[in-house]
Design an enzyme around this catalytic site. Structure first.
Site, PDB file in Angstrom:
ATOM      1  N   GLU A 151       0.838  -1.203   0.000  1.00  0.00           N
ATOM      2  CA  GLU A 151       0.000   0.000   0.000  1.00  0.00           C
ATOM      3  C   GLU A 151       0.878   1.260   0.000  1.00  0.00           C
ATOM      4  OE1 GLU A 151      -3.319   0.421  -0.461  1.00  0.00           O
ATOM      5  OE2 GLU A 151      -2.528   2.444  -0.564  1.00  0.00           O
ATOM      6  N   GLU A 155      -0.901   9.035   5.009  1.00  0.00           N
ATOM      7  CA  GLU A 155      -1.826   9.509   6.036  1.00  0.00           C
ATOM      8  C   GLU A 155      -2.115  10.983   5.772  1.00  0.00           C
ATOM      9  OE1 GLU A 155      -0.209   8.629   9.901  1.00  0.00           O
ATOM     10  OE2 GLU A 155       0.066   6.541   9.359  1.00  0.00           O
ATOM     11  N   ASN A 214       9.894   3.757  -0.698  1.00  0.00           N
ATOM     12  CA  ASN A 214      10.008   4.525   0.545  1.00  0.00           C
ATOM     13  C   ASN A 214      11.442   4.974   0.800  1.00  0.00           C
ATOM     14  OD1 ASN A 214       7.365   4.648   1.177  1.00  0.00           O
ATOM     15  ND2 ASN A 214       7.439   3.289   2.939  1.00  0.00           N
ATOM     16  N   HIS A 257      11.235  19.498   0.317  1.00  0.00           N
ATOM     17  CA  HIS A 257      11.046  20.574   1.294  1.00  0.00           C
ATOM     18  C   HIS A 257      11.946  20.311   2.495  1.00  0.00           C
ATOM     19  CE1 HIS A 257       7.698  21.996  -1.031  1.00  0.00           C
ATOM     20  NE2 HIS A 257       7.218  20.759  -1.057  1.00  0.00           N
ATOM     21  N   GLY A 259      13.367  20.456   6.187  1.00  0.00           N
ATOM     22  CA  GLY A 259      12.631  20.492   7.451  1.00  0.00           C
ATOM     23  C   GLY A 259      13.403  19.809   8.557  1.00  0.00           C
ATOM     24  N   CYS A 266       6.214   5.061   8.707  1.00  0.00           N
ATOM     25  CA  CYS A 266       6.763   4.255   7.601  1.00  0.00           C
ATOM     26  C   CYS A 266       8.246   4.488   7.324  1.00  0.00           C
ATOM     27  CB  CYS A 266       5.957   4.507   6.334  1.00  0.00           C
ATOM     28  SG  CYS A 266       4.284   3.851   6.467  1.00  0.00           S
TER      29      CYS A 266
HETATM   30  N1  LIG Z   1       0.294   4.067   8.084  1.00  0.00           N
HETATM   31  C1  LIG Z   1       0.635   4.293   6.829  1.00  0.00           C
HETATM   32  O1  LIG Z   1       0.630   5.431   6.348  1.00  0.00           O
HETATM   33  C2  LIG Z   1       1.043   3.160   5.940  1.00  0.00           C
HETATM   34  C3  LIG Z   1       1.143   3.366   4.558  1.00  0.00           C
HETATM   35  C4  LIG Z   1       1.497   2.298   3.749  1.00  0.00           C
HETATM   36  C5  LIG Z   1       1.764   1.045   4.304  1.00  0.00           C
HETATM   37  N2  LIG Z   1       1.679   0.882   5.649  1.00  0.00           N
HETATM   38  C6  LIG Z   1       1.919  -0.459   6.195  1.00  0.00           C
HETATM   39  O2  LIG Z   1       0.671  -1.068   6.509  1.00  0.00           O
HETATM   40  C7  LIG Z   1       0.796  -1.908   7.654  1.00  0.00           C
HETATM   41  C8  LIG Z   1      -0.221  -1.496   8.716  1.00  0.00           C
HETATM   42  O3  LIG Z   1       0.128  -0.193   9.144  1.00  0.00           O
HETATM   43  P1  LIG Z   1      -0.876   0.688  10.019  1.00  0.00           P
HETATM   44  O4  LIG Z   1      -0.252   2.030  10.149  1.00  0.00           O
HETATM   45  O5  LIG Z   1      -2.238   0.556   9.472  1.00  0.00           O
HETATM   46  O6  LIG Z   1      -0.787  -0.114  11.417  1.00  0.00           O
HETATM   47  P2  LIG Z   1      -1.674   0.079  12.733  1.00  0.00           P
HETATM   48  O7  LIG Z   1      -0.782  -0.249  13.853  1.00  0.00           O
HETATM   49  O8  LIG Z   1      -2.373   1.400  12.681  1.00  0.00           O
HETATM   50  O9  LIG Z   1      -2.812  -1.045  12.594  1.00  0.00           O
HETATM   51  C9  LIG Z   1      -2.581  -2.405  12.691  1.00  0.00           C
HETATM   52  C10 LIG Z   1      -3.835  -3.047  13.296  1.00  0.00           C
HETATM   53  O10 LIG Z   1      -3.732  -4.451  13.175  1.00  0.00           O
HETATM   54  C11 LIG Z   1      -4.363  -5.042  14.307  1.00  0.00           C
HETATM   55  N3  LIG Z   1      -3.947  -6.452  14.394  1.00  0.00           N
HETATM   56  C12 LIG Z   1      -2.707  -6.947  14.593  1.00  0.00           C
HETATM   57  N4  LIG Z   1      -2.732  -8.293  14.556  1.00  0.00           N
HETATM   58  C13 LIG Z   1      -4.010  -8.651  14.306  1.00  0.00           C
HETATM   59  C14 LIG Z   1      -4.683  -9.912  14.138  1.00  0.00           C
HETATM   60  N5  LIG Z   1      -4.032 -11.066  14.202  1.00  0.00           N
HETATM   61  N6  LIG Z   1      -6.010  -9.905  13.912  1.00  0.00           N
HETATM   62  C15 LIG Z   1      -6.680  -8.742  13.833  1.00  0.00           C
HETATM   63  N7  LIG Z   1      -6.107  -7.523  13.969  1.00  0.00           N
HETATM   64  C16 LIG Z   1      -4.779  -7.482  14.198  1.00  0.00           C
HETATM   65  C17 LIG Z   1      -3.935  -4.154  15.451  1.00  0.00           C
HETATM   66  O11 LIG Z   1      -4.773  -4.274  16.579  1.00  0.00           O
HETATM   67  C18 LIG Z   1      -4.025  -2.760  14.790  1.00  0.00           C
HETATM   68  O12 LIG Z   1      -5.293  -2.177  14.995  1.00  0.00           O
HETATM   69  C19 LIG Z   1       2.252  -1.792   8.104  1.00  0.00           C
HETATM   70  O13 LIG Z   1       2.988  -2.844   7.533  1.00  0.00           O
HETATM   71  C20 LIG Z   1       2.689  -0.470   7.509  1.00  0.00           C
HETATM   72  O14 LIG Z   1       4.062  -0.426   7.259  1.00  0.00           O
HETATM   73  C21 LIG Z   1       1.310   1.900   6.482  1.00  0.00           C
END
Ligand SMILES: NC(=O)c1ccc[n+]([C@@H]2O[C@H](COP(=O)([O-])OP(=O)(O)OC[C@H]3O[C@@H](n4cnc5c(N)ncnc54)[C@H](O)[C@@H]3O)[C@@H](O)[C@H]2O)c1
Length: 453
Positions: A151, A155, A214, A257, A259, A266
């Site tokens: 993905e 954010e 990234n 930019h 900063g 990430c």
């Molecule tokens: N946050 C971003 O901007 C972003 C962008 C691209 C990719 N990613 C990637 O996406 C992934 C998720 O990131 P995020 O920021 O959404 O994480 P997050 O910590 O916000 O959410 C993860 C969720 O998974 C749940 N979880 C964990 N194990 C579980 C299970 N077995 N069953 C059900 N729920 C479970 C947790 O309770 C939590 O709510 C990561 O690998 C991250 O690197 C994040």
């Protein structure tokens, strides 16, 4: 299509809501009961512009639901997405894959029919093969499909990014790839029909694309931050330099930019995990390793700048910090530069006040000793310094005269280059500094001593 989304965090929730908006039937799963109870009541656990309305609409139209029961969600699903966290493993910088593998095992154990398991979490090369192994070993009777679908959403702009992506990447393995390709094609059809490119590749390349993208962006930010430091020394203006180089079509203006260093959930963890993958395979990624090191130095340099601007010492000074989240339009505090900068200011003897439209809830836990206020002008009353760390819209058009008048010593550390020295001088500031530009009123030599003490 019926979709189960395992993990309802920033990525899982946005992806689940957007897939349901495509017309699919989506069940979002999380093991965090409070999160699911809140979502069932229409309460969103994160701050993401536009998400509440989109979620409410799809719930009302019956396509989106929430549960803690993974088995219930997996039952009958055409695809099960894994969108759980992959934080840095404590101590060594590798990605912690325990949540991903635990989810894969749970999916395999609870499935009543074969399905396509798609990893959306950011995972190092080899992880999807391990997911496939877990599925096939746990339930050998099923013909599992496996796909990697990293993905790229940001954010703060997550819905737009998901609905109008630069590309969708789908990695497939040889076994079961026909079924997986068909399912992934059907899921993303609404985007495909609108001509957003879908890149089909193998599992390893898909995993690599996410980390390489990234790392490249982190390198670009860090590059301009190093150029900014040199600009300060030679009398150049990094804003002009960024513009001048960014207009080159081969380079592009984004992520140039200057900063206080990159942060967030990430870039820090992904650059670390990528560097570790390089080391594991005997092929060091020296540019990535240097970027990690330089970014730490950038944050430390910001503390020096603030101390310098404070007349050389921060002892007994009150610093008002505007913005603590790693960027605007999010409540995410993970690895925000503020988490390095604020404690360093406190350690140098400053009292810190903070204002952030969405960061307070997390900030209260992560930044002990900080006084939280809601209004920048109130927070500036009697302060010796305002440090602008995150460029929320609320902080982009401040009445600088009013701000300066409220302060005991009007000094402004503009670490996002929102204002300029002329504006600050005209507003009555005694001292102003930005990143990669010429400020006034700083005393660098003493400042370095103050920080070292
Ligand atoms: N946050 C971003 O901007 C972003 C962008 C691209 C990719 N990613 C990637 O996406 C992934 C998720 O990131 P995020 O920021 O959404 O994480 P997050 O910590 O916000 O959410 C993860 C969720 O998974 C749940 N979880 C964990 N194990 C579980 C299970 N077995 N069953 C059900 N729920 C479970 C947790 O309770 C939590 O709510 C990561 O690998 C991250 O690197 C994040």
């Amino acid at each position: 299509m019926k979709i189960a989304m395992i993990g309802t965090g920033y990525v899982g929730l946005v992806s689940g809501v957007c897939f349901s908006d495509f017309g699919h039937e989506v069940v979002c799963v999380d093991k965090h009961e409070g999160k699911i109870a809140g979502l069932r009541d229409g309460r969103i656990p994160i701050y993401e512009p536009g998400l509440d309305a989109l979620l409410a609409r799809n719930v009302a139209e019956g396509r989106l639901s929430f549960t803690t029961d993974l088995a219930e969600a997996v039952h009958g699903a055409d695809a099960v997405f894994i969108a759980v966290g992959t934080p840095s493993r404590r101590g060594d910088g590798h990605a912690d894959l325990s949540y991903v593998y635990a989810a894969a095992e749970e999916i395999a154990r609870s499935a009543t029919a074969p399905t396509v398991v798609v990893t959306k979490s950011t995972v190092p090369v080899g992880t999807n093969r391990e997911v496939a192994r877990i599925l096939r070993e746990t339930r050998p009777e099923f013909a599992w499909g496996v796909a990697s679908n990293p993905e790229f959403l940001r954010e703060g702009a997550a819905i737009d990014d998901f609905m109008k992506p630069d590309r969708v990447v789908v990695g497939l393995d040889a076994d079961g790839s026909d079924q997986a390709r068909q399912v992934m094609g059907d899921i993303y059809k609404p985007l495909f029909l609108r001509d957003f490119p879908i890149v089909y590749t193998d599992l390893e390349s898909a995993e690599m694309i996410k980390y390489a993208a990234n790392a490249f962006l982190a390198i670009k930010i860090t590059f301009i931050n190093e150029v900014a430091a040199l600009c300060e020394k030679v009398g150049a203006d990094v804003k002009a330099v960024s513009k001048g180089i960014g207009l080159d079509g081969r380079i592009g203006a984004k992520f140039l930019h200057a900063g206080p260093g990159y942060g967030g959930s990430c870039f820090p963890k992904d650059t670390n995990a990528f560097a570790q993958t390089g080391q594991d395979f005997g092929q060091r990624l020296r540019l990535v390793e240097s970027t990690i090191e330089v970014n730490e130095a950038v944050k430390a340099r910001m503390v020096d700048k603030i101390a310098a601007l404070s007349g050389g010492s921060l002892k007994g000074k009150t610093v008002t910090v505007l913005g603590v989240t790693f960027k605007p339009n999010t409540d995410d505090m993970r690895d925000a530069p503020a988490l390095a900068i604020v404690p360093a200011l406190q350690a140098a003897g400053a009292t810190v006040r903070a204002v952030d439209p969405q960061g307070r809830r997390e900030g209260e836990h992560l930044l002990p000793g900080v006084e939280w206020l809601d209004d920048p002008y109130v927070a500036a009353e009697g302060a010796h310094m305002v440090a602008l760390l995150t460029e929320w819209n609320q902080f982009r058009a401040l009445d600088l005269k009013r701000l300066a008048a409220a302060m005991a010593e009007p000094r402004l550390a503009d670490l996002r280059n929102v204002y300029g020295p002329d504006e600050a001088r005209a507003a009555g500031f005694l001292a102003y500094d930005a990143v990669g530009r010429q400020g006034f009123g700083a005393e660098p030599a003493q400042a370095q001593r103050a920080v070292a003490e």
